[in-house]
Design a protein around this motif. Structure first.
Motif, PDB file in Angstrom:
ATOM      1  N   ARG A   1       0.827  -1.199   0.000  1.00  0.00           N
ATOM      2  CA  ARG A   1       0.000   0.000   0.000  1.00  0.00           C
ATOM      3  C   ARG A   1       0.870   1.261   0.000  1.00  0.00           C
TER       4      ARG A   1
ATOM      5  N   LYS B   1       2.446   1.672  -3.383  1.00  0.00           N
ATOM      6  CA  LYS B   1       1.420   2.110  -4.327  1.00  0.00           C
ATOM      7  C   LYS B   1       1.113   3.596  -4.123  1.00  0.00           C
ATOM      8  N   GLN B   2       0.993   4.014  -2.854  1.00  0.00           N
ATOM      9  CA  GLN B   2       0.743   5.431  -2.572  1.00  0.00           C
ATOM     10  C   GLN B   2       1.914   6.294  -3.031  1.00  0.00           C
TER      11      GLN B   2
END
Length: 163
Positions: free
Chosen positions: A59, A62-63
């Motif tokens: 995550r 991805k961010q």
């Protein structure tokens, strides 16, 4: 019918060995079960923690990628705005320059026209009629295609004479 088994196996006599669940109640068996349960719990806990860490890492990457993409898009948008503004500014400046030059030319033409009107409209043709000969070609100003060479004269090729 041929492939069918013989049915239930024959009855086996009970043995003197341990019966299912009989050893579970002993203190050694209980401690062994506790240890196995603790190991399973620890393995499950570490697996769950690893999965959670992996999800958090995925995550966060991805961010981070999305943040970089947004920043890149933002910079491209700003550059596009700057380029468009510069193009419009240059276009406007060139139009103003062209308009200024056209206005100067118009003023110059108007000034020349006023001077011409003030001079009494003396055209070049009118001025040529005042003089007998043109100073460039030494002919009469009324000359329309006439030559200074006699019609009877002939040019002999290869010589410098005209007869």
């Amino acid at each position: 019918v041929e492939y069918q088994g013989s049915g239930l196996p024959a009855r086996l006599p009970d043995s003197d060995g341990p019966v299912f669940g009989q050893l579970d109640c002993t203190p050694a068996g209980l401690s062994e079960q506790k240890q196995r349960a603790e190991k399973v719990y620890q393995e499950q806990l570490t697996t769950a923690n690893n999965k959670r860490k992996e999800l958090l890492l995925n995550r966060s990457t991805k961010q981070k990628n999305e943040r970089e993409m947004l920043n890149r898009n933002r910079k491209e948008l700003i550059n596009d705005h700057i380029n468009r503004f510069e193009k419009l500014h240059n276009l406007r400046a060139s139009l103003e320059d062209t308009w200024r030059r056209s206005a100067d030319l118009k003023r110059h033409r108007d000034r020349e026209e006023k001077e011409f009107i003030k001079s009494g409209s003396s055209l070049l043709i009118d001025q040529c009629e005042q003089y007998r000969r043109c100073y460039q070609c030494k002919r009469k100003t009324e000359n329309c295609g006439e030559t200074n060479i006699w019609k009877e004269s002939h040019y002999i090729p290869g010589s410098r004479l005209m007869v």
